[in-house]
Motif scaffolding. Structure first.
Motif, PDB file in Angstrom:
ATOM      1  N   ASP A 181      58.409  38.736 -39.714  1.00 49.03           N
ATOM      2  CA  ASP A 181      58.227  39.289 -38.375  1.00 49.03           C
ATOM      3  C   ASP A 181      59.517  39.896 -37.827  1.00 49.03           C
ATOM      4  O   ASP A 181      59.485  40.888 -37.108  1.00 49.03           O
ATOM      5  CB  ASP A 181      57.740  38.192 -37.404  1.00 49.03           C
ATOM      6  N   ARG A 182      60.645  39.283 -38.167  1.00 48.57           N
ATOM      7  CA  ARG A 182      61.911  39.802 -37.625  1.00 48.57           C
ATOM      8  C   ARG A 182      62.568  40.831 -38.544  1.00 48.57           C
ATOM      9  O   ARG A 182      63.697  41.248 -38.301  1.00 48.57           O
ATOM     10  CB  ARG A 182      62.900  38.646 -37.406  1.00 48.57           C
ATOM     11  N   ASP A 229      67.433  31.075 -37.278  1.00 51.52           N
ATOM     12  CA  ASP A 229      68.519  31.332 -36.320  1.00 51.52           C
ATOM     13  C   ASP A 229      69.883  30.952 -36.898  1.00 51.52           C
ATOM     14  O   ASP A 229      70.860  31.687 -36.751  1.00 51.52           O
ATOM     15  CB  ASP A 229      68.287  30.535 -35.024  1.00 51.52           C
ATOM     16  N   ILE A 285      58.516  34.084 -40.091  1.00 49.56           N
ATOM     17  CA  ILE A 285      59.520  34.531 -39.117  1.00 49.56           C
ATOM     18  C   ILE A 285      60.427  35.601 -39.739  1.00 49.56           C
ATOM     19  O   ILE A 285      60.734  36.622 -39.105  1.00 49.56           O
ATOM     20  CB  ILE A 285      60.353  33.333 -38.600  1.00 49.56           C
ATOM     21  N   LEU A 340      63.742  40.407 -41.580  1.00 43.53           N
ATOM     22  CA  LEU A 340      64.958  39.830 -42.175  1.00 43.53           C
ATOM     23  C   LEU A 340      64.777  39.499 -43.657  1.00 43.53           C
ATOM     24  O   LEU A 340      65.648  38.868 -44.257  1.00 43.53           O
ATOM     25  CB  LEU A 340      65.343  38.546 -41.420  1.00 43.53           C
ATOM     26  N   GLU A 342      62.105  27.990 -36.793  1.00 45.76           N
ATOM     27  CA  GLU A 342      62.912  28.963 -36.035  1.00 45.76           C
ATOM     28  C   GLU A 342      64.398  28.680 -36.227  1.00 45.76           C
ATOM     29  O   GLU A 342      65.205  29.598 -36.330  1.00 45.76           O
ATOM     30  CB  GLU A 342      62.609  28.874 -34.526  1.00 45.76           C
TER      31      GLU A 342
END
Lengths: 221, 199
Positions: free
Chosen positions: A170-171, A135, A167, A173, A131
């Motif tokens: 899912d986001r 981030d 991630i 990006l 994560e």
């Protein structure tokens, strides 16, 4: 004059003599070269030359590799402080070792080479959760997420690169960031990087520089 | 190799070659730690090895044989590399801990070298290659089998457990793998040269 400086500098780096490398660059400045000239005409070509030489040379060793990258990085930092204007940065990378992995030295070689190649590096340290990779990449508006993993389970495990990829997906990006990996397991199996969801891999510091710059250019033509 | 029979434990220059001493005074089978330190220090002093860890003249696929007749005396670039990384890690660990304690090399009153190293280590050679810091050699104590001797003393001395507790109370464990300063120091200590002053 420039040829003599390049020759003396390459010799110092090849001998892994940091003090001698500093002396050559200081003298180059005293002789009227700008800090920009020193970086672009002396230091960067030397990084490429050295890594090629080390890669081809059966007698070259890992200790030399570490020291060469450190010299490149320190000389560049000294020169950057003297730049007339902030240098044109190729792009930005967040780098760290995979979750569960404390081996930081491979990452250091890559960081040294990247800094000398004018790529901005944000060091996230060791044992970085997936994560956090994402981030920080968002927070720093990086183009590339670089994950170093020296053990089979951190290179292939569910909490490492695979999770970074998940991630990003899912986001939504995935078109903003590229993932690059490095470390022993990827050297043993050159297709492994694809399997874990990375966009590229590199066997050593200078190759990492090239791969990362290519990936940055895909996103920032 | 381990410090077993046949391990080269001492090397010194000799006219036209090298004087090699082995454990058990028998045919050389390989290097143990102290023999490797000697060999590296001697070759460095002769200029055959450079501070970068490279041989001035690449020795070729057979390595550099200290005894041309015995292939087990060969030293390879990869041996020197492994040695540099081991001694770099050791010296960097000492430098980092000392720095954390707010001290300098000159503050060290005793430097105790334990384990098998403590048998035959040549302190001047260990200092020349940057494994041990440049302090007065008489401050370096070579204590072989120190761990077992310590256990024995703990068990046999009345009140030994109190001494032990007192030692534990003033001991702090530092995980070097989590310190960025250690990484940097490690690379700084890779060269084959005396340990530099603390930053």
């Amino acid at each position: 004059m420039l040829d003599a400086i390049i020759k003396a500098y390459n010799e110092a780096v090849f001998e892994t003599d940091k003090e001698a490398a500093f002396a050559v660059t200081d003298q180059a400045l005293a002789q009227g070269l700008t800090a920009e000239d020193v970086v672009f005409k002396v230091v960067i070509p030397a990084v490429e030359e050295m890594m090629t030489r080390i890669t081809r040379d059966p007698d070259a060793n890992l200790a030399q590799h570490f020291m060469t990258a450190q010299i490149a990085s320190e000389v560049t930092e000294r020169m950057l402080a003297r730049f007339a204007a902030p240098p044109a940065i190729v792009g930005r990378v967040v780098i760290g070792t995979a979750h569960g992995d404390l081996h930081s030295l491979g990452k250091r070689i890559v960081m040294g080479c990247l800094k000398a190649l004018m790529v901005e590096v944000v060091d996230l340290g060791v044992n970085v959760p997936a994560e956090r990779f994402v981030d920080e990449a968002v927070a720093h508006d990086a183009q590339v997420i670089a994950v170093s993993a020296m053990m089979v389970h951190t290179a292939t495990g569910e909490n490492g690169v695979r999770k970074v990829r998940r991630i990003l997906r899912d986001r939504g990006l995935e078109d903003r960031f590229k993932i690059v990996v490095g470390g022993a397991p990827y050297r043993f199996d050159n297709e492994l990087y694809k399997d874990v969801g990375a966009d590229g891999w590199a066997a050593d510091g200078i190759a990492a520089g090239r791969v990362i710059i290519d990936l940055i250019r895909e996103l920032k033509p | 190799m381990a410090a077993e029979t046949g391990a080269i434990c001492r090397v010194a220059p000799r006219a036209g070659g090298y004087a090699i001493e082995t454990i058990g005074a028998t045919h050389a089978r390989g290097y143990c730690g102290s023999g490797l330190i000697d060999a590296v220090a001697v070759l460095l002093a002769e200029g055959r090895l450079k501070p970068s860890g490279r041989f001035a003249q690449p020795p070729g696929p057979e390595g550099f044989r200290l005894d041309p007749a015995n292939p087990r005396t060969a030293l390879f670039g990869s041996d020197v590399d492994a040695f540099q990384r081991a001694k770099g890690a050791t010296a960097a660990a000492m430098a980092t801990l000392l720095k954390q304690a707010g001290m300098d090399w000159s503050d060290l009153r005793r430097l105790c070298v334990c384990g098998a190293f403590g048998h035959t280590l040549d302190v001047a050679h260990a200092q020349a290659v940057g494994l041990l810091p440049p302090i007065e050699p008489d401050r370096v104590e070579l204590l072989s089998d120190a761990t077992l001797a310590g256990c024995e003393r703990l068990l046999l001395t009345p009140g030994g457990d109190q001494d032990m507790r007192a030692l534990l109370e003033c001991t702090k464990a530092v995980n070097l793998s989590k310190l960025i300063a250690y990484d940097e120091s490690y690379i700084t200590h890779l060269r084959l040269k005396p340990v530099p002053p603390l930053p």
